[in-house]
Design an enzyme around this catalytic site. Structure first.
Site, mmCIF file in Angstrom:
data_model
loop_
_atom_site.group_PDB
_atom_site.id
_atom_site.type_symbol
_atom_site.label_atom_id
_atom_site.label_comp_id
_atom_site.label_asym_id
_atom_site.label_seq_id
_atom_site.Cartn_x
_atom_site.Cartn_y
_atom_site.Cartn_z
ATOM 1 N N ARG B 97 -39.821 -9.198 -7.815
ATOM 2 C CA ARG B 97 -38.999 -8.692 -6.713
ATOM 3 C C ARG B 97 -38.722 -9.782 -5.685
ATOM 4 N NH1 ARG B 97 -41.152 -3.732 -3.701
ATOM 5 N NH2 ARG B 97 -38.974 -3.482 -3.126
ATOM 6 N N ARG B 167 -34.087 -7.951 -13.237
ATOM 7 C CA ARG B 167 -35.062 -8.414 -14.226
ATOM 8 C C ARG B 167 -35.376 -7.380 -15.300
ATOM 9 N NH1 ARG B 167 -40.220 -6.684 -11.486
ATOM 10 N NH2 ARG B 167 -39.589 -4.636 -10.734
ATOM 11 N N ARG B 194 -62.535 -6.863 -24.739
ATOM 12 C CA ARG B 194 -61.382 -7.733 -24.989
ATOM 13 C C ARG B 194 -61.699 -8.977 -25.816
ATOM 14 N NH1 ARG B 194 -57.391 -4.067 -24.127
ATOM 15 N NH2 ARG B 194 -57.579 -3.098 -22.082
#
Lengths: 240, 240, 240, 240
Positions: B97, B167, B194
């Site tokens: 942004r 975007r 992970r």
């Protein structure tokens, strides 16, 4: 063949609690065991006074004993922001690793303010409506890119590639479904940051699309917790 | 002109604490005020026994009094998973942004196992290496889509569109920078999910790319908390 | 005049969700929007398989979309431990600053194992039953102290002292009421640490009195989430 | 033989980060990878503007990449309130189950406002100074009760009773040591609720003794994060 939409869908899947639970939880502090006797929903005026006091004095914990679960269908760029809300929020989202993502993509409605008027200055971004032709160009650009992205995604899958890798070309404008569970306190914190309202004590400048989703959540919250919601608004939309 | 890379960069920006802090925090429970006298780093063997005991018995809080801050440069699809770790994790990420995103995109290295071998079955996905030509095709598909996405993004910006909307065609394979702060306890929880390690008590099957990032974090964690890390591994990589 | 009791009361005030919500939330990852169609509670066997898989593989988030609110009446020393559970737990407790605390105090039942058999060694404390006369002496000691404490508390209040200061002589054995809201995931984490069960994969050695309260919560949880509870037990009481 | 004190001790054991880390973390959003180049501590004025802006606009995450660990020696009734701060707070406290608690108890200083002036009304309690003889009576009452409590505790231990049970007669005025780790954001939230300051936008009415502890933490925070602290004060002591 891709599909596009401007809709961001929010449905209430489940909720429990209400203003009476806020009142009853707050009364534990002063009445102990007898707090088991819920104040009846009828005694509205007294409850409104207490709830307003709790919000004003920022006693937040009584607002944590209720729960709302939303189903939300929104573009990934909305989830990117939403998932940053860590406390009092639970999520289960559609996974690109385990299913083929649907070819549904976001295009802005023409009445979405979108013309940048103050350059790249962060903080209080301002936008104006686009002229018809600019909006059309934008949508064409997005759709053109969306289309190729999905074609390449399908080509990758056809090669037998790990779906968690094949999807790397898919854009943040693609839709994803997610369940969101929160409580009135965490929801008010979310609303204070993700709904733009000039009457807020701390005015926030959220992205248009998460604002749309947040307003939808807010109206369902208001329906189930009318006194709490009124107190939230009255006190400048500051989450207790 | 877009750039592509297979690198996922992790750098340690700041850390504080160490095994001695784990030991000292644990000793508060039995020694009270004198817990202020840190056990010296020299008394390694005794500390190793205590730390191993804490991990084994799942006494997690002594591992929360240290802190690590990482700078990580990774594709958005890695952040989509990482940001789901809510507890004991703090983030500040690059914002589409407020700045123009750099045209840097992810392509898998050829030695990344990527051929699906068990259909869409969730849970324990298995992948094999791709033949050279398949890998090349994949990279071409991705790069072609990446390129058009970024062109459309720039076209949208040139129209004067809100960068937070322009975007929407950018893919999850684009890079984004983020600061990540956690403590050894929250990091071990992250690593247990992970990093794929057959020696784990609860074997996890993470996405290849977040596994790469997690292993980089793990080696920095190991360097600063060698005794804690050894106990984590010894106890089946279950976070206390 | 003080009153004593051995009872630790737990009542379920409110709950929402159930095994079907766990299943439906889990299915968002693979079915996206159609996850709105709840699996019916009838399809028990298939659900049991999925829920067991979620617990076993430690996929915890689907267990966060339900909610339980308990009213618990317990001594302060129980709250001292319970309130250390920070994540997924909400509390509203009776306040000694805003009301006069009731003269109700805890005495152990004679069948509470209470004789120390291994000195001060932390970790796996073991206790045996007390002989009748030892138990009686203990209860007399406690009651004698409780009585004077409350007399001094009342004397302080009679002086017109801040109740938040007047209560400093009240013991941790005095009762306090509290509302506790959690979700199945946070509750399972609590149960894994606060219920002693030799069949646990990580056997815990909680204080007797919080174990009593935790077991009461567990039976209400089991009643509402029978499949989830069975999977929790089957998988060694490790919270997903 | 019991000891009494009015002191509540707070010492900074460890800290890391500073205003420069707040600035650098905030700049990730607009500068991406180059956020690695820390703004030097010299550029004070520009940093002050940015930090003030972050606090004012309630951008809280940049304040989470630093860490402070305090050793605090305080009565249990202070811990009862402190431990209710769940988010961004880590604790390790002395345990009555694993060690004999020291006979150190709290008595209020004579200048602690302690005379109730508005009955039991919750919310904004007001207190005045006590006359010398009232304060003396209060201290005598407390000490008398403390003394018997500890004698009964020792008698219970001498019987061979579980220390976790023997201590049930000990009062909330007994001291307990605890390590507390937090970050500037969670600390500011704590300070906004636990320090009474008429200049606050949301004036809070905390218990005197936790206010004392909180002020001690605040001065150490101010020393290490002077710009952040100034912005916190300037913006009405509202945590970002």
């Amino acid at each position: 063949m891709i599909k596009t939409t401007s809709e961001i869908a929010v449905r209430l899947i489940q909720s429990v609690g209400g203003d009476h639970m806020v009142v009853a939880a707050a009364k534990v502090s002063t009445s102990g065991e007898s707090a088991l006797q819920f104040s009846s929903p009828e005694s509205g005026e007294e409850n409104a006074g207490l709830i307003n006091y709790l919000v004003k004095m920022r006693h937040g914990t009584p607002f944590e004993h209720s729960s709302l679960t939303f189903f939300v269908h929104a573009p990934i760029f909305v989830w990117r922001e939403w998932h940053r809300h860590r406390i009092g929020f639970s999520y289960n989202e559609e996974s690109g690793r385990y299913k083929q993502l649907e070819p549904l993509f976001y295009l802005p409605p023409s009445n979405r303010p979108m013309m940048k008027v103050d350059g790249w200055k962060p903080g209080r971004p301002k936008f104006e409506l686009a002229k018809e032709d600019v909006w059309v160009s934008l949508c064409e650009n997005l759709a053109k890119s969306y289309k190729l992205s999905y074609e390449m995604y399908e080509a990758n899958l056809a090669l037998g590639i790990d779906p968690g890798l094949a999807r790397d070309c898919l854009p943040v404008g693609i839709y994803s479904a997610c369940w969101v569970t929160c409580n009135p306190r965490s929801l008010m914190s979310f609303l204070s940051l993700r709904v733009h309202d000039e009457r807020s004590q701390f005015v926030s400048y959220p992205l248009y699309e998460i604002d749309v989703a947040a307003r939808a959540c807010e109206s369902m919250f208001q329906a189930g917790w009318p006194i709490t919601h009124a107190a939230f608004v009255k006190n400048g939309r500051v989450a207790p």
